[in-house]
Every structure is written in C-alpha cells, then in structure tokens.
Design a protein around this motif. Structure first.
Motif, mmCIF file in Angstrom:
data_model
loop_
_atom_site.group_PDB
_atom_site.id
_atom_site.type_symbol
_atom_site.label_atom_id
_atom_site.label_comp_id
_atom_site.label_asym_id
_atom_site.label_seq_id
_atom_site.Cartn_x
_atom_site.Cartn_y
_atom_site.Cartn_z
ATOM 1 N N GLY A 178 69.643 47.624 -22.543
ATOM 2 C CA GLY A 178 70.678 46.604 -22.673
ATOM 3 C C GLY A 178 70.690 45.691 -21.461
ATOM 4 O O GLY A 178 70.136 46.000 -20.416
ATOM 5 N N GLY A 179 71.315 44.540 -21.611
ATOM 6 C CA GLY A 179 71.510 43.658 -20.478
ATOM 7 C C GLY A 179 70.244 43.025 -19.955
ATOM 8 O O GLY A 179 69.241 42.866 -20.651
ATOM 9 N N ALA A 180 70.304 42.652 -18.669
ATOM 10 C CA ALA A 180 69.201 41.920 -18.049
ATOM 11 C C ALA A 180 67.919 42.726 -18.024
ATOM 12 O O ALA A 180 66.817 42.161 -18.073
ATOM 13 C CB ALA A 180 69.597 41.522 -16.623
ATOM 14 N N MET A 181 68.024 44.048 -17.946
ATOM 15 C CA MET A 181 66.814 44.854 -17.864
ATOM 16 C C MET A 181 65.992 44.801 -19.149
ATOM 17 O O MET A 181 64.761 44.851 -19.107
ATOM 18 C CB MET A 181 67.169 46.306 -17.519
ATOM 19 N N SER A 182 66.651 44.681 -20.287
ATOM 20 C CA SER A 182 65.890 44.555 -21.540
ATOM 21 C C SER A 182 65.123 43.235 -21.557
ATOM 22 O O SER A 182 63.957 43.193 -21.996
ATOM 23 C CB SER A 182 66.826 44.652 -22.747
ATOM 24 N N LEU A 183 65.731 42.166 -21.073
ATOM 25 C CA LEU A 183 65.017 40.888 -20.956
ATOM 26 C C LEU A 183 63.865 41.009 -19.966
ATOM 27 O O LEU A 183 62.760 40.504 -20.209
ATOM 28 C CB LEU A 183 65.977 39.797 -20.501
ATOM 29 N N GLY A 184 64.125 41.693 -18.843
ATOM 30 C CA GLY A 184 63.078 41.871 -17.850
ATOM 31 C C GLY A 184 61.910 42.664 -18.382
ATOM 32 O O GLY A 184 60.746 42.317 -18.137
ATOM 33 N N PHE A 185 62.199 43.729 -19.118
ATOM 34 C CA PHE A 185 61.115 44.550 -19.656
ATOM 35 C C PHE A 185 60.279 43.746 -20.648
ATOM 36 O O PHE A 185 59.041 43.825 -20.639
ATOM 37 C CB PHE A 185 61.677 45.802 -20.328
ATOM 38 N N ALA A 186 60.941 42.976 -21.501
ATOM 39 C CA ALA A 186 60.211 42.168 -22.480
ATOM 40 C C ALA A 186 59.382 41.082 -21.795
ATOM 41 O O ALA A 186 58.222 40.835 -22.176
ATOM 42 C CB ALA A 186 61.188 41.550 -23.474
ATOM 43 N N ALA A 187 59.946 40.427 -20.792
ATOM 44 C CA ALA A 187 59.193 39.400 -20.070
ATOM 45 C C ALA A 187 58.033 40.016 -19.295
ATOM 46 O O ALA A 187 56.946 39.423 -19.196
ATOM 47 C CB ALA A 187 60.121 38.639 -19.122
ATOM 48 N N HIS A 188 58.244 41.198 -18.743
ATOM 49 C CA HIS A 188 57.170 41.912 -18.045
ATOM 50 C C HIS A 188 56.013 42.193 -19.002
ATOM 51 O O HIS A 188 54.840 42.000 -18.642
ATOM 52 C CB HIS A 188 57.730 43.219 -17.484
ATOM 53 N N ALA A 189 56.326 42.638 -20.216
ATOM 54 C CA ALA A 189 55.283 42.903 -21.204
ATOM 55 C C ALA A 189 54.521 41.631 -21.550
ATOM 56 O O ALA A 189 53.288 41.626 -21.639
ATOM 57 C CB ALA A 189 55.902 43.519 -22.463
ATOM 58 N N ALA A 190 55.248 40.544 -21.735
ATOM 59 C CA ALA A 190 54.595 39.274 -22.056
ATOM 60 C C ALA A 190 53.711 38.810 -20.908
ATOM 61 O O ALA A 190 52.609 38.275 -21.132
ATOM 62 C CB ALA A 190 55.656 38.213 -22.383
ATOM 63 N N ALA A 191 54.168 39.012 -19.685
ATOM 64 C CA ALA A 191 53.366 38.604 -18.528
ATOM 65 C C ALA A 191 52.094 39.428 -18.401
ATOM 66 O O ALA A 191 51.034 38.899 -18.034
ATOM 67 C CB ALA A 191 54.197 38.732 -17.249
ATOM 68 N N LEU A 192 52.176 40.724 -18.709
ATOM 69 C CA LEU A 192 50.968 41.553 -18.672
ATOM 70 C C LEU A 192 49.955 41.096 -19.710
ATOM 71 O O LEU A 192 48.743 41.182 -19.487
ATOM 72 C CB LEU A 192 51.330 43.020 -18.915
ATOM 73 N N ALA A 193 50.454 40.607 -20.835
ATOM 74 C CA ALA A 193 49.553 40.189 -21.909
ATOM 75 C C ALA A 193 48.940 38.826 -21.663
ATOM 76 O O ALA A 193 47.750 38.615 -21.951
ATOM 77 C CB ALA A 193 50.309 40.179 -23.240
#
Length: 427
Positions: free
Chosen positions: A91-106
């Motif tokens: 939830g919250g900012a960490m869910s956005l961070g995790f999703a953006a982190h995944a996109a950045a790795l890709a």
C-alpha cells in the motif's frame, strides 16, 4: 497455449481507465460474511494501477511494445490522490516505488521518481522502526513484521532498492528494519493470560473465537516472512548483529511446531493458547501452508548454509506441490491459488534443477489454462468459498496480472527479470 493466454490478458489489462472502470463497477465487490470489500484501489499491490503495471514491466523486458502500458498504469497511479504516509509494501508510496523499480529494471528510466519515493519511504520506515523500538519486543500485530503491511515487506523493498542504487540512506533504513526483526526473534517470551508465548505473538484474532491472539505460521502474515527476509538480506551481504542467530531462532520455532504426514512436513496456520487451530493439513499455497513456509526454509538453508533447513524446506515444498488438498483451493491467483503454487514450483525448479518441480509446474500451468475464460473481462474470475458470486480482479496478488506473471515466467523457463516475486518474499 501459455503465451497466448498471457498475451490475451495483457490486451485486456492494457487501458488503465477501462481496467479501473470494470474493477470498480457496482456489483463487483467481494461480499464476505464479515465484510464487503471493493475490488479496486488506486495504490497498492493487490488490485490497483501499480499492481497491473508489474505485468507490463516484466513483459516489457523483452517486448518494448509493452513498456508504454506499464508507464500508463504507473502514471495513472501517480495522478491519483496521494497515498497515506504509512509504510507498507502492499500500500501507499511503497507500492508505487516497487512498481517503478520493476519498470526501471526492465527498461531503465524513472530515476528521479524513484529517488523521491525512496526519500519519502526511508523517512516512513525509520519512523516505523523508531516506534517499534519504543513499543518493545512483543510484535503486537501483523504490521510489525509481515509481508503485506509489516517489516518483512518493508525490508524486501529496501533491499531491492539498496542493491540497485547502493544508497546509504536506504541501506540504513534496511538495517534498522532488520534490527527490529532480529530483536523480536531473540526476545524472551511474553505472557498472555499468564501463559508464556513467543514475542511474535499477535494480539488479534483471525478466524478463531479466541481473543487472546495467536502465533502465525504462514508466509504472508507469519514467521515465514521475517525468515525469508533475513535469508535474502544475508545472501546479499546486508547483515546486522545476531542476524544468523535470529534466523536460527525462527527456524527453531517452526521446528517445534512442525507436523508430518505421508506427503512430508507441514505446519498449522495458527497456534492459539489452547493449541493449534487444526493440526490437519489444510491447504498448501503461498500465503499459508507448506509451500510458502517450505520456500522460506529453503531460502534460509541456502543462505546460511544449513543443510537440514534446506532439506526440510525442500521436502515441505515437494510434498505441498505433489499432493495439495485440491478441494481447499478455490481460485487460480498468486495468494492462495494455483498461480502461487506454479511460481513456487518454477522457482524451486530453477534453483534445484529437479525435474519433479518442472513437472509440477507444468501441471499447474495446464490447470490454470483449463479455467481461462476468454469472455471474462480479465480472463479469470475470482472465486471465494464464502462469497455468493465471483468477481473480476485485475491485479497482482489475487488477480489476472499476477496469474499472467506466473504463467509468463513458467513459459520462459527463467526467473523474473524485474524481480516481481520479491513482493512475495519468494526470492
């Protein structure tokens, strides 16, 4: 067939506004005897924009045409109302961070966004750690330690970001999180109604009338989450005082409550003051049961070079995958359905090279393919045993995006490029 299903689901989930409209429409609520739950949130890793973006980030690692879809869902999440300033992986900012982190790795990018999110999250986590230290060793509730809302999930996000960036602020917040969990693992027993119980005791019920609380032995909300985090952090070289000793203490608790039948070792879901809720094997999935807990033990045995832990974890997962209580599994999603078992089998196949795990994964993928419905809005419908009707869920933990991720990784025969299963503490 698997690739075609994944492609079809991706098409159904491509438009953020359309996905949200379907998921949030009247009548799509999950109606349970104790609560009615809506099936869409703007943030989180269950059914939300960041959750759906995880699928397109993973697909985008090899197909550039999928990357705009990941970005569209991330942008929709960022455009929504700001999430509450409470740290939680799901939830919250960490869910956005995790999703953006995944996109950045890709595909790269998102550097400024992730830097800003990390700064906010580090502050949130350090306040959480300070409050936990002030509260003392007994953990109190799930938000103290579990994967979804607590320390195991917080630590896994911070570890992923620290490995990516080497940022010292992120590293310090990670070590503080590990310290909290180590201190609980090594704390003396506390007392409930005059009886000694481990410091992991949570003071709220689950499905039990006992208001004295319980010891949770699952992966999602129990001892499996902290154990897995201690293992993967140790493997990554991020270590704190008494780190290995704490892992051993958690394993000892699991060992004390381990049961066995013809399929192999397993654990009850919960232990109450009057004993285990049900000593029989119930359902082995990601969130609870021998599949998830066995994977945690396997990770710990591998990280700390403890053969007995690794062998017990291997035996537990093997038994769960080859003889699950099929009557107790009602859906195909990651949390407590067939997709979670598929991905655990795929991970174990990759780590061990054992053909038995590959065969189990093949069987689960076939089973999932058999219930795919091309006419359903997201390809699969969510069935809950106590709900009067099925619902349409697009997201990660209990929805179509998570199912497609498990199918995709099985189809490629390789671990996730984006590390999406870190959110499940499976690696």
């Amino acid at each position: 067939m698997t690739a075609q299903i994944v492609e079809a689901i991706a098409g159904k989930l491509a438009d953020p506004q359309e996905v949200a409209a379907i998921a949030a429409r009247p009548g799509n609520e999950l109606v349970l005897p104790t609560a009615t739950m809506r099936q869409w949130e703007t943030h989180g890793l269950s059914d939300s924009y960041p959750a759906v973006s995880l699928l397109f980030a993973e697909l985008g690692a090899t197909d550039a045409a999928q990357r705009p879809r990941a970005h569209a869902h991330l942008a929709a999440g960022l455009a929504a109302d700001a999430p509450p300033p409470v740290p939680a992986l799901y939830g919250g900012a960490m869910s956005l961070g995790f999703a953006a982190h995944a996109a950045a790795l890709a595909s790269g990018g998102y550097t400024t966004l992730l830097s800003r999110l990390d700064q906010a999250i580090v502050g949130q986590v350090r306040r959480w750690a300070r409050d936990r230290r002030s509260a003392g060793a007994p953990i109190g509730d799930w938000s103290g330690y579990d994967v979804i809302t607590g320390g195991a999930g917080l630590g896994r996000y911070l570890l992923a970001r620290h490995e990516r960036t080497g940022d010292e602020g992120v590293g310090e917040a990670l070590r503080e999180t590990l310290d909290v969990l180590v201190n609980v693992a090594l704390a003396a027993d506390t007392k409930v109604d005059g009886r000694p119980v481990p410091a992991w005791w949570v003071h709220h019920g689950v499905t039990h009338d006992d208001t004295a609380g319980h010891l949770n032995l699952g992966l999602a909300h129990g001892l499996g989450g902290p154990l897995a985090l201690l293992a993967v952090a140790w493997r990554a070289g991020v270590r704190v005082d008494r780190h290995a000793e704490a892992a051993a203490a958690i394993v000892a608790l699991l060992d004390d409550r381990q049961l066995e039948d013809e399929a192999g070792p397993y654990w009850p879901y919960w232990v109450f003051l009057d004993g285990a809720d049900d000593p029989a094997r119930i359902r082995d999935v990601w969130c609870y049961g021998a599949a998830g807990v066995g994977r945690s033990l396997y990770l710990a045995g591998s990280a700390f070079d403890e053969k007995e832990w690794r062998d017990t974890g291997d035996a537990a997962v093997r038994g769960a995958l080859t003889g699950p209580a099929e009557h107790a599994i009602h859906d195909v999603a990651l949390c407590h359905g067939w997709a979670g078992l598929l991905h655990i089998a795929s991970r174990m196949a990759h780590d061990t090279g054992d053909a038995a795990y590959t065969a189990a994964a093949d069987g689960f993928a076939t089973r999932i393919g058999e219930v795919y419905d091309p006419d359903a809005p997201f390809g699969f419908r969510y069935a809950h045993p106590t709900a009067p009707h099925q619902t349409d869920r697009p997201g990660f933990l209990e929805g179509a995006a998570g199912i497609a991720l498990a199918l995709h990784c099985h189809g490629t025969g390789a671990p996730p490029v984006t590390g999406w299963d870190a959110a499940l503490l499976l690696n």
